[in-house]
Design a protein around this motif. Structure first.
Motif, PDB file in Angstrom:
ATOM      1  N   ARG A   1       1.207  19.584  25.154  1.00 43.12           N
ATOM      2  CA  ARG A   1       1.031  18.213  24.661  1.00 43.12           C
ATOM      3  C   ARG A   1       1.440  18.170  23.195  1.00 43.12           C
ATOM      4  O   ARG A   1       1.003  19.001  22.405  1.00 43.12           O
ATOM      5  N   ASP A   2       2.302  17.208  22.840  1.00 36.54           N
ATOM      6  CA  ASP A   2       2.697  17.058  21.439  1.00 36.54           C
ATOM      7  C   ASP A   2       1.466  16.737  20.603  1.00 36.54           C
ATOM      8  O   ASP A   2       0.612  15.950  21.014  1.00 36.54           O
ATOM      9  N   THR A   3       1.379  17.327  19.413  1.00 37.16           N
ATOM     10  CA  THR A   3       0.188  17.150  18.586  1.00 37.16           C
ATOM     11  C   THR A   3       0.475  16.597  17.193  1.00 37.16           C
ATOM     12  O   THR A   3      -0.458  16.252  16.480  1.00 37.16           O
ATOM     13  N   ASN A   4       1.749  16.523  16.786  1.00 36.64           N
ATOM     14  CA  ASN A   4       2.014  16.112  15.413  1.00 36.64           C
ATOM     15  C   ASN A   4       2.984  14.943  15.286  1.00 36.64           C
ATOM     16  O   ASN A   4       3.438  14.634  14.190  1.00 36.64           O
ATOM     17  N   ALA A   5       3.296  14.246  16.368  1.00 37.98           N
ATOM     18  CA  ALA A   5       4.223  13.116  16.304  1.00 37.98           C
ATOM     19  C   ALA A   5       3.481  11.858  15.860  1.00 37.98           C
ATOM     20  O   ALA A   5       2.401  11.552  16.349  1.00 37.98           O
ATOM     21  N   VAL A   6       4.082  11.133  14.924  1.00 34.25           N
ATOM     22  CA  VAL A   6       3.505   9.899  14.389  1.00 34.25           C
ATOM     23  C   VAL A   6       4.561   8.804  14.489  1.00 34.25           C
ATOM     24  O   VAL A   6       5.689   8.974  14.032  1.00 34.25           O
ATOM     25  N   LEU A   7       4.194   7.681  15.090  1.00 34.96           N
ATOM     26  CA  LEU A   7       5.080   6.530  15.213  1.00 34.96           C
ATOM     27  C   LEU A   7       4.699   5.520  14.147  1.00 34.96           C
ATOM     28  O   LEU A   7       3.551   5.091  14.066  1.00 34.96           O
ATOM     29  N   LEU A   8       5.669   5.155  13.305  1.00 36.25           N
ATOM     30  CA  LEU A   8       5.452   4.206  12.218  1.00 36.25           C
ATOM     31  C   LEU A   8       6.286   2.957  12.487  1.00 36.25           C
ATOM     32  O   LEU A   8       7.509   3.048  12.642  1.00 36.25           O
ATOM     33  N   LEU A   9       5.634   1.796  12.545  1.00 40.11           N
ATOM     34  CA  LEU A   9       6.288   0.551  12.950  1.00 40.11           C
ATOM     35  C   LEU A   9       6.265  -0.469  11.813  1.00 40.11           C
ATOM     36  O   LEU A   9       5.216  -0.747  11.236  1.00 40.11           O
ATOM     37  N   HIS A  10       7.425  -1.030  11.508  1.00 33.99           N
ATOM     38  CA  HIS A  10       7.578  -1.929  10.359  1.00 33.99           C
ATOM     39  C   HIS A  10       7.192  -3.368  10.675  1.00 33.99           C
ATOM     40  O   HIS A  10       7.011  -3.751  11.819  1.00 33.99           O
ATOM     41  N   GLY A  11       7.116  -4.167   9.613  1.00 37.40           N
ATOM     42  CA  GLY A  11       6.790  -5.583   9.737  1.00 37.40           C
ATOM     43  C   GLY A  11       8.013  -6.439  10.016  1.00 37.40           C
ATOM     44  O   GLY A  11       9.151  -5.969  10.021  1.00 37.40           O
ATOM     45  N   THR A  12       7.769  -7.730  10.230  1.00 29.50           N
ATOM     46  CA  THR A  12       8.827  -8.693  10.496  1.00 29.50           C
ATOM     47  C   THR A  12       9.828  -8.708   9.344  1.00 29.50           C
ATOM     48  O   THR A  12       9.450  -8.624   8.187  1.00 29.50           O
ATOM     49  N   ASN A  13      11.093  -8.850   9.698  1.00 29.92           N
ATOM     50  CA  ASN A  13      12.209  -8.888   8.742  1.00 29.92           C
ATOM     51  C   ASN A  13      12.393  -7.582   7.990  1.00 29.92           C
ATOM     52  O   ASN A  13      13.127  -7.526   7.018  1.00 29.92           O
ATOM     53  N   GLY A  14      11.724  -6.544   8.424  1.00 34.16           N
ATOM     54  CA  GLY A  14      11.882  -5.248   7.792  1.00 34.16           C
ATOM     55  C   GLY A  14      12.732  -4.323   8.641  1.00 34.16           C
ATOM     56  O   GLY A  14      13.410  -4.743   9.579  1.00 34.16           O
ATOM     57  N   SER A  15      12.666  -3.077   8.292  1.00 38.88           N
ATOM     58  CA  SER A  15      13.354  -2.043   9.053  1.00 38.88           C
ATOM     59  C   SER A  15      12.557  -0.761   8.860  1.00 38.88           C
ATOM     60  O   SER A  15      11.656  -0.698   8.031  1.00 38.88           O
ATOM     61  N   GLY A  16      12.938   0.271   9.589  1.00 42.73           N
ATOM     62  CA  GLY A  16      12.299   1.556   9.382  1.00 42.73           C
ATOM     63  C   GLY A  16      12.443   2.026   7.946  1.00 42.73           C
ATOM     64  O   GLY A  16      11.548   2.655   7.385  1.00 42.73           O
ATOM     65  N   LYS A  17      13.564   1.682   7.331  1.00 37.58           N
ATOM     66  CA  LYS A  17      13.808   2.068   5.933  1.00 37.58           C
ATOM     67  C   LYS A  17      12.760   1.468   4.996  1.00 37.58           C
ATOM     68  O   LYS A  17      12.373   2.082   4.007  1.00 37.58           O
ATOM     69  N   SER A  18      12.274   0.270   5.320  1.00 38.98           N
ATOM     70  CA  SER A  18      11.270  -0.361   4.459  1.00 38.98           C
ATOM     71  C   SER A  18       9.987   0.471   4.396  1.00 38.98           C
ATOM     72  O   SER A  18       9.314   0.504   3.366  1.00 38.98           O
ATOM     73  N   ILE A  19       9.651   1.143   5.480  1.00 40.26           N
ATOM     74  CA  ILE A  19       8.468   2.011   5.471  1.00 40.26           C
ATOM     75  C   ILE A  19       8.696   3.187   4.535  1.00 40.26           C
ATOM     76  O   ILE A  19       7.830   3.540   3.736  1.00 40.26           O
ATOM     77  N   LEU A  20       9.866   3.779   4.616  1.00 43.30           N
ATOM     78  CA  LEU A  20      10.185   4.895   3.718  1.00 43.30           C
ATOM     79  C   LEU A  20      10.160   4.450   2.261  1.00 43.30           C
ATOM     80  O   LEU A  20       9.591   5.116   1.406  1.00 43.30           O
TER      81      LEU A  20
END
Length: 159
Positions: free
Chosen positions: A7-26
């Motif tokens: 079972r994977d134990t260290n994967a984290v899914l990060l989801l951005h807000g409206t009008n954003g992108s994954g880059k905005s989280i970074l």
């Protein structure tokens, strides 16, 4: 990283807000979360930061299909995220699903649709209830004038 039960134990899914992108989280959270010794240290966690359908670099109506683009909603977006995580990346379990604003609404849906696929949810800036509708009228009012159709919120999800 997988445990003795595969079972994977260290994967984290990060989801951005409206009008954003994954880059905005970074850009907005990277220095507070992902560095050495920080809560989501990228040396310890497998960070998955997708663009949502219709946002960032993902497919969207403005790519050319316009009105012929398939209708989709939050549930469809979450299904696409799950396919990316499980089939595209081969991740069978998430340590955390963290979402901001629209991404937080996605996180709530993850919890409802796939409760055994993650250890924890961290929805930020969204409640688990229906989204109110906003209408913009083209009758001479400024574009900032909005008429809101109020709907009662659904009962909060039970813990």
């Amino acid at each position: 990283m997988r445990n003795v039960h595969s079972r994977d134990t260290n994967a984290v899914l990060l989801l951005h807000g409206t009008n954003g992108s994954g880059k905005s989280i970074l850009d907005n959270l990277g220095s507070e979360l992902f560095g050495s010794g920080l809560p989501l240290d990228s040396a310890k966690y497998y960070l998955i930061i997708p663009d949502a359908v219709g946002y960032g670099g993902s497919s969207k109506p403005s790519d050319g299909l316009r009105a012929k683009f398939p209708r989709y909603g939050y549930s469809d977006m979450v299904d696409a995220q799950r396919l990316l995580v499980s089939e595209g990346l081969g991740v069978n379990h998430l340590r955390l699903v963290l979402g901001l604003s629209m991404g937080a609404m996605h996180a709530w849906i993850w919890g409802e649709k796939f409760p055994d696929m993650m250890d924890a949810l961290m929805p930020l800036v969204a409640m688990p209830g229906p989204i109110g509708h906003s209408l913009r009228l083209d009758d001479g009012r400024k574009s900032t004038d909005i008429i809101r159709c109020e709907k009662p919120l659904a009962p909060a999800l039970e813990a």
